[in-house]
Design a protein around this motif. Structure first.
Motif, PDB file in Angstrom:
ATOM      1  N   TYR A   1      23.653  -5.954  12.406  1.00 17.19           N
ATOM      2  CA  TYR A   1      23.009  -4.817  13.073  1.00 17.19           C
ATOM      3  C   TYR A   1      22.117  -4.031  12.117  1.00 17.19           C
ATOM      4  O   TYR A   1      20.901  -3.984  12.282  1.00 17.19           O
ATOM      5  N   PHE A   2      22.730  -3.437  11.079  1.00 18.95           N
ATOM      6  CA  PHE A   2      21.925  -2.599  10.187  1.00 18.95           C
ATOM      7  C   PHE A   2      20.896  -3.426   9.421  1.00 18.95           C
ATOM      8  O   PHE A   2      19.802  -2.939   9.130  1.00 18.95           O
ATOM      9  N   GLY A   3      21.225  -4.680   9.102  1.00 15.70           N
ATOM     10  CA  GLY A   3      20.239  -5.537   8.454  1.00 15.70           C
ATOM     11  C   GLY A   3      19.018  -5.750   9.319  1.00 15.70           C
ATOM     12  O   GLY A   3      17.867  -5.627   8.857  1.00 15.70           O
ATOM     13  N   THR A   4      19.253  -6.070  10.584  1.00 13.84           N
ATOM     14  CA  THR A   4      18.144  -6.238  11.527  1.00 13.84           C
ATOM     15  C   THR A   4      17.344  -4.949  11.674  1.00 13.84           C
ATOM     16  O   THR A   4      16.105  -4.967  11.694  1.00 13.84           O
ATOM     17  N   LEU A   5      18.043  -3.817  11.746  1.00 12.83           N
ATOM     18  CA  LEU A   5      17.352  -2.540  11.884  1.00 12.83           C
ATOM     19  C   LEU A   5      16.518  -2.229  10.645  1.00 12.83           C
ATOM     20  O   LEU A   5      15.360  -1.787  10.758  1.00 12.83           O
ATOM     21  N   ARG A   6      17.078  -2.456   9.456  1.00  6.52           N
ATOM     22  CA  ARG A   6      16.330  -2.182   8.223  1.00  6.52           C
ATOM     23  C   ARG A   6      15.044  -3.012   8.162  1.00  6.52           C
ATOM     24  O   ARG A   6      13.978  -2.495   7.813  1.00  6.52           O
ATOM     25  N   VAL A   7      15.163  -4.297   8.453  1.00  2.00           N
ATOM     26  CA  VAL A   7      13.982  -5.172   8.373  1.00  2.00           C
ATOM     27  C   VAL A   7      12.956  -4.762   9.423  1.00  2.00           C
ATOM     28  O   VAL A   7      11.743  -4.739   9.153  1.00  2.00           O
ATOM     29  N   THR A   8      13.419  -4.419  10.609  1.00  2.00           N
ATOM     30  CA  THR A   8      12.506  -3.987  11.671  1.00  2.00           C
ATOM     31  C   THR A   8      11.773  -2.720  11.265  1.00  2.00           C
ATOM     32  O   THR A   8      10.550  -2.608  11.458  1.00  2.00           O
ATOM     33  N   ARG A   9      12.493  -1.754  10.720  1.00  2.00           N
ATOM     34  CA  ARG A   9      11.856  -0.505  10.293  1.00  2.00           C
ATOM     35  C   ARG A   9      10.829  -0.756   9.188  1.00  2.00           C
ATOM     36  O   ARG A   9       9.765  -0.116   9.149  1.00  2.00           O
ATOM     37  N   ALA A  10      11.128  -1.686   8.288  1.00  2.00           N
ATOM     38  CA  ALA A  10      10.213  -1.959   7.183  1.00  2.00           C
ATOM     39  C   ALA A  10       8.956  -2.683   7.644  1.00  2.00           C
ATOM     40  O   ALA A  10       7.855  -2.444   7.110  1.00  2.00           O
ATOM     41  N   PHE A  11       9.104  -3.583   8.626  1.00  2.00           N
ATOM     42  CA  PHE A  11       7.966  -4.405   9.026  1.00  2.00           C
ATOM     43  C   PHE A  11       7.193  -3.845  10.225  1.00  2.00           C
ATOM     44  O   PHE A  11       6.078  -4.316  10.490  1.00  2.00           O
ATOM     45  N   ALA A  12       7.725  -2.872  10.937  1.00  2.00           N
ATOM     46  CA  ALA A  12       6.968  -2.281  12.047  1.00  2.00           C
ATOM     47  C   ALA A  12       5.619  -1.737  11.578  1.00  2.00           C
ATOM     48  O   ALA A  12       4.584  -1.996  12.224  1.00  2.00           O
ATOM     49  N   PRO A  13       5.547  -0.999  10.448  1.00  2.00           N
ATOM     50  CA  PRO A  13       4.227  -0.544   9.987  1.00  2.00           C
ATOM     51  C   PRO A  13       3.308  -1.694   9.593  1.00  2.00           C
ATOM     52  O   PRO A  13       2.079  -1.599   9.740  1.00  2.00           O
ATOM     53  N   VAL A  14       3.887  -2.801   9.081  1.00  2.00           N
ATOM     54  CA  VAL A  14       3.081  -3.971   8.729  1.00  2.00           C
ATOM     55  C   VAL A  14       2.457  -4.572   9.986  1.00  2.00           C
ATOM     56  O   VAL A  14       1.251  -4.856  10.032  1.00  2.00           O
ATOM     57  N   LEU A  15       3.280  -4.778  11.014  1.00  5.23           N
ATOM     58  CA  LEU A  15       2.762  -5.322  12.267  1.00  5.23           C
ATOM     59  C   LEU A  15       1.690  -4.406  12.854  1.00  5.23           C
ATOM     60  O   LEU A  15       0.631  -4.869  13.299  1.00  5.23           O
ATOM     61  N   GLU A  16       1.954  -3.115  12.856  1.00  8.22           N
ATOM     62  CA  GLU A  16       0.995  -2.166  13.419  1.00  8.22           C
ATOM     63  C   GLU A  16      -0.334  -2.207  12.658  1.00  8.22           C
ATOM     64  O   GLU A  16      -1.413  -2.170  13.264  1.00  8.22           O
ATOM     65  N   SER A  17      -0.257  -2.298  11.333  1.00  8.51           N
ATOM     66  CA  SER A  17      -1.478  -2.309  10.529  1.00  8.51           C
ATOM     67  C   SER A  17      -2.311  -3.563  10.760  1.00  8.51           C
ATOM     68  O   SER A  17      -3.521  -3.570  10.478  1.00  8.51           O
ATOM     69  N   ASN A  18      -1.677  -4.608  11.293  1.00  7.31           N
ATOM     70  CA  ASN A  18      -2.394  -5.853  11.605  1.00  7.31           C
ATOM     71  C   ASN A  18      -2.797  -5.937  13.070  1.00  7.31           C
ATOM     72  O   ASN A  18      -3.094  -7.027  13.576  1.00  7.31           O
ATOM     73  N   GLY A  19      -2.791  -4.799  13.739  1.00 12.53           N
ATOM     74  CA  GLY A  19      -3.235  -4.740  15.130  1.00 12.53           C
ATOM     75  C   GLY A  19      -2.127  -4.911  16.140  1.00 12.53           C
ATOM     76  O   GLY A  19      -2.377  -5.025  17.334  1.00 12.53           O
ATOM     77  N   GLY A  20      -0.885  -4.940  15.674  1.00 12.47           N
ATOM     78  CA  GLY A  20       0.258  -5.158  16.565  1.00 12.47           C
ATOM     79  C   GLY A  20       0.838  -6.538  16.335  1.00 12.47           C
ATOM     80  O   GLY A  20       0.342  -7.327  15.516  1.00 12.47           O
ATOM     81  N   GLY A  21       1.900  -6.833  17.052  1.00 11.83           N
ATOM     82  CA  GLY A  21       2.535  -8.128  16.883  1.00 11.83           C
ATOM     83  C   GLY A  21       3.813  -8.220  17.679  1.00 11.83           C
ATOM     84  O   GLY A  21       3.987  -7.496  18.673  1.00 11.83           O
ATOM     85  N   SER A  22       4.719  -9.082  17.226  1.00 12.79           N
ATOM     86  CA  SER A  22       5.935  -9.362  17.981  1.00 12.79           C
ATOM     87  C   SER A  22       7.146  -9.412  17.059  1.00 12.79           C
ATOM     88  O   SER A  22       7.036  -9.783  15.884  1.00 12.79           O
ATOM     89  N   ILE A  23       8.290  -9.078  17.628  1.00 14.20           N
ATOM     90  CA  ILE A  23       9.576  -9.180  16.946  1.00 14.20           C
ATOM     91  C   ILE A  23      10.501 -10.002  17.832  1.00 14.20           C
ATOM     92  O   ILE A  23      10.595  -9.750  19.032  1.00 14.20           O
TER      93      ILE A  23
END
Length: 224
Positions: free
Chosen positions: A101-123
């Protein structure tokens, strides 16, 4: 989704389902960062090995910095201790929630700005039929996957305005090292990966990968 335009990062990419995701994404034309605690164990030709421990915040931050072009995050890494919630070793219970749970949440929080900066994306979050069915002997794992389902649903709503979609994959036992002692029928991880990526390609928010998962989900509304 046209996978030839995708840059993916797969956690837990060195074995089992993660290895299949890596292999099939490469076959579909994606560029893939194959992430694992021990990147030297990555054996997928064409993948970019990347060190990432989902329980280590500094490792996650370093991975996000090293992979600034990611447009698809596959949260696959997880553990199974077979710990019951009440009688099981508390350290095992804690570790399952910390990783799954927390591992998935940590990675999601870290990569959400990366995805957004590339115009969006998927998880894509790898969950389980045990998100909904909670046998006592697998209480810790079930609790972590139920929490993962809630995470997926809440994150989907929160990230929609940032042009980031969230898909959850639910599946029963798979023929991997994690389920090596299980004698019940198991899914081929190659088939599960294909089903999940096909669902992702068509924009599904939830992928049910086998009959038992579809049956359990269908019975939720009638459970007493």
């Amino acid at each position: 989704m046209d996978f030839t335009n995708v840059v993916a990062l797969v956690t837990g990419a060195n074995r089992g389902l993660g290895r299949e995701f890596t292999r099939q994404l490469l076959e579909r034309g994606a560029r893939v960062y194959a992430a694992a605690r021990r990147p030297e164990t990555i054996d997928a030709p064409g993948a970019v090995p990347l060190r990432l421990d989902v329980t280590d915040a500094s490792s996650i931050a370093a991975a996000a910095a090293a992979a600034p072009d990611v447009t698809l995050l596959v949260n696959n890494a997880g553990i199974l201790t077979n710990a019951p919630l009440i009688s099981g070793d508390f350290d095992d219970v804690y570790q399952e929630m910390e990783t799954n749970y927390f591992g998935t949440l940590r990675v999601t929080r870290a990569f959400a700005p990366v995805l957004e900066s590339n115009g969006g994306g998927s998880i894509l979050n790898v969950l389980s039929v045990l998100s909904w069915f909670h046998p006592a002997q697998m209480g810790a794992y079930s609790a972590s996957k139920a929490a993962g389902w809630a995470l997926s649903n809440a994150a989907r709503e929160e990230l929609a305005s940032r042009n980031i979609s969230v898909t959850s994959l639910h599946v029963g036992y798979m023929d991997t090292a994690m389920a090596a002692t299980v004698t019940d029928p198991k899914n081929d991880p190659a088939t599960v990966a294909t089903t999940a990526l096909d669902g992702l390609a068509r924009g599904a928010t939830e992928v049910l990968a086998d009959d038992i998962t579809r049956q359990v989900k269908a019975n939720l509304s009638t459970a007493g």
